[in-house]
Motif scaffolding. Structure first.
Motif, short mmCIF file in Angstrom:
data_model
loop_
_atom_site.label_atom_id
_atom_site.label_comp_id
_atom_site.label_asym_id
_atom_site.label_seq_id
_atom_site.Cartn_x
_atom_site.Cartn_y
_atom_site.Cartn_z
N VAL A 113 -16.88 -24.03 1.17
CA VAL A 113 -17.53 -23.78 -0.12
C VAL A 113 -18.99 -23.42 0.10
O VAL A 113 -19.53 -22.48 -0.51
CB VAL A 113 -17.40 -25.02 -1.04
N ILE A 114 -19.62 -24.14 1.01
CA ILE A 114 -21.03 -23.86 1.32
C ILE A 114 -21.19 -22.48 1.95
O ILE A 114 -22.08 -21.70 1.56
CB ILE A 114 -21.59 -24.95 2.25
N THR A 115 -20.34 -22.14 2.93
CA THR A 115 -20.46 -20.84 3.58
C THR A 115 -20.08 -19.70 2.64
O THR A 115 -20.61 -18.59 2.75
CB THR A 115 -19.59 -20.78 4.85
N ALA A 116 -19.15 -19.94 1.70
CA ALA A 116 -18.81 -18.91 0.72
C ALA A 116 -20.01 -18.59 -0.16
O ALA A 116 -20.28 -17.41 -0.45
CB ALA A 116 -17.63 -19.37 -0.15
N LYS A 129 -15.30 -13.75 2.57
CA LYS A 129 -13.86 -13.66 2.33
C LYS A 129 -13.07 -14.66 3.17
O LYS A 129 -12.08 -15.23 2.69
CB LYS A 129 -13.35 -12.23 2.54
N TYR A 130 -13.49 -14.90 4.41
CA TYR A 130 -12.75 -15.85 5.24
C TYR A 130 -13.02 -17.29 4.83
O TYR A 130 -12.16 -18.17 5.02
CB TYR A 130 -13.04 -15.62 6.71
N SER A 131 -14.18 -17.56 4.27
CA SER A 131 -14.46 -18.89 3.73
C SER A 131 -13.51 -19.20 2.58
O SER A 131 -12.93 -20.29 2.51
CB SER A 131 -15.91 -18.99 3.26
N LEU A 132 -13.33 -18.24 1.68
CA LEU A 132 -12.43 -18.45 0.55
C LEU A 132 -10.97 -18.53 1.01
O LEU A 132 -10.18 -19.29 0.46
CB LEU A 132 -12.59 -17.32 -0.47
N LEU A 133 -10.61 -17.76 2.04
CA LEU A 133 -9.26 -17.81 2.57
C LEU A 133 -8.95 -19.19 3.14
O LEU A 133 -7.90 -19.78 2.85
CB LEU A 133 -9.08 -16.74 3.65
N PHE A 135 -10.46 -21.99 2.48
CA PHE A 135 -10.45 -22.95 1.38
C PHE A 135 -9.08 -23.00 0.71
O PHE A 135 -8.52 -24.07 0.47
CB PHE A 135 -11.53 -22.60 0.36
N GLN A 136 -8.52 -21.81 0.41
CA GLN A 136 -7.21 -21.76 -0.26
C GLN A 136 -6.11 -22.35 0.61
O GLN A 136 -5.18 -23.00 0.10
CB GLN A 136 -6.87 -20.31 -0.63
N ARG A 137 -6.19 -22.13 1.92
CA ARG A 137 -5.13 -22.59 2.82
C ARG A 137 -5.18 -24.10 3.05
O ARG A 137 -4.15 -24.73 3.26
CB ARG A 137 -5.25 -21.87 4.16
#
Length: 408
Positions: A113-116, A129-133, A135-137
């Motif tokens: 969340v912080i890196t996003a 985009k990879y931070s959100l990916l 997070f979702q996983r």
């Protein structure tokens, strides 16, 4: 939101969306999947929650959450003690599973969340985009709530042998879980992608597919026009993978329940318990509520998950044209309830961290523990690998259509 067409990511009907009043959520009229979160609270609130979660979580790694007085000596345990004790005394695999679900996953989720936010502020697309990916996983593998319940059961289990004193670390774990609840209930990945590049900037004459990463409905293509991730019409080999996980879990559930899951030494005597005999011992000790919790989490839930997923797979493969909504509800319930099966592993980890006094008083996991861990992980992976869109593929109303959103 301006008027536009979107595709439900679960049942894939086309829906005409209208601007919603502030504070309202939009749900699919057929499968009830949440399509739009009406909250307009600032995204920076999520950043504050993630930072707060880390501030509460980090002390848990060093400060004890409990101290027990045993043989006139005080022994304590922190958040990592149980996984370390498991790795040292019996099984690296069990220790890593406990460490991953109770420590590593919360740290990574708060960190993403912080890196996003950093990627969004700095316009660094790859990090964003990879931070959100990630997070979702990983958000479904955060299990501090189960860990707290495991602490309570371990306290009841040890209360007849030792004096138990809760410590500051317990409050930190509890506060971390409270922050986690708020963060997961508020954070919407689609809002972050809307902030990166609004869907209104894409002018499509028609939409045929939905990106499950950034949640943009768009014409059929091999990769998303916004996030660049590959778009699969269906998860590759979804049914085959789900069957493989389920069959393996069904095989492991027999030794998990028939073999003894814990070994307890008291004054040189060895006591072995299966999951069911442990339930019976709690009943005999006058704690039927604890016995019921363990029975549901460790026996009923794993069996129910396997049966529920098999029912869904049979409906998909035999193309049943009814009960779509029921199968969807079962799928969502299986995904939600899945993590609670790990409760017994947490109880074992906490107990072994506090009770390791050689033959006078000692506690070790039995051979069923590995099998039980396999059942828990495999059933969760089975639910993750199943593509819920397959449930609706043979629906008579699966033809493209426009419907009004449900507002909640």
């Amino acid at each position: 939101m301006k008027q536009a067409q979107i595709i439900c990511p679960v049942c894939e009907i086309k829906i005409s969306t209208l601007e919603l009043p502030q504070g309202k959520n939009a749900h699919c009229p057929r499968c009830d999947t949440q399509l739009y979160r009406g909250s307009h609270k600032p995204l920076r609130d999520n950043l504050f929650l993630a930072l707060t979660g880390l501030l509460f979580l980090i002390p848990c790694l060093f400060f004890p959450f409990v101290t027990i007085r045993l043989f006139n000596i005080n022994f304590s345990a922190n958040l990592v003690s149980g996984s370390y004790a498991l790795m040292k005394e019996s099984s690296v695999i069990l220790g890593f599973i406990v460490l991953f679900c109770s420590v590593l996953t919360p740290l990574i989720v708060f960190g993403t969340v912080i890196t996003a936010h950093w990627g969004l502020t700095r316009q660094h697309f790859t990090i964003f985009k990879y931070s959100l990916l990630i997070f979702q996983r990983l958000k479904h593998w955060m299990m501090l709530d189960v860990f707290l319940l495991g602490i309570a059961i371990a306290f009841f289990k040890l209360s007849e042998y030792a004096t138990i004193t809760p410590k500051m670390g317990l409050a930190c774990i509890f506060l971390t879980q409270i922050v986690t609840i708020f963060l997961l209930s508020r954070l919407s990945v689609s809002r972050y992608w809307q902030r990166w590049q609004s869907s209104e900037q894409f002018q499509f004459d028609d939409v045929q597919t939905h990106c499950h990463h950034c949640h943009l409905s768009q014409p059929e293509s091999q990769s998303c026009v916004r996030c660049g991730f590959i778009i699969h019409k269906r998860k590759p080999n979804s049914i085959q993978k789900t069957w493989a996980f389920l069959i393996t879990a069904a095989i492991l559930i027999l030794p998990a329940n028939l073999l003894y899951i814990s070994i307890f030494y008291s004054n040189g005597k060895r006591y072995e318990d299966t999951i069911f005999s442990g339930v019976i011992s709690f009943v005999k000790s006058g704690m039927p509520e604890i016995a019921f919790i363990i029975f549901v989490a460790s026996i009923a839930v794993p069996i129910a998950k396997i049966i529920g997923l098999i029912y869904i797979l049979i409906g998909i493969q035999f193309k049943h044209v009814t009960d779509y909504t029921r199968r969807m509800k079962i799928y969502l319930f299986v995904k939600w309830i899945g993590k609670w099966s790990i409760l017994d592993l947490y109880v074992i980890a906490i107990t072994i961290a506090l009770v390791d006094r050689d033959q006078i008083l000692d506690f070790l996991p039995g051979p069923a523990a590995i099998a039980f861990a396999g059942v828990v992980i495999l059933t969760m992976l089975a639910a993750e690998s199943l593509d819920p869109r397959l449930i609706w593929d043979d629906s008579a109303s699966n033809t493209p259509q426009k419907e009004s959103l449900h507002e909640k």
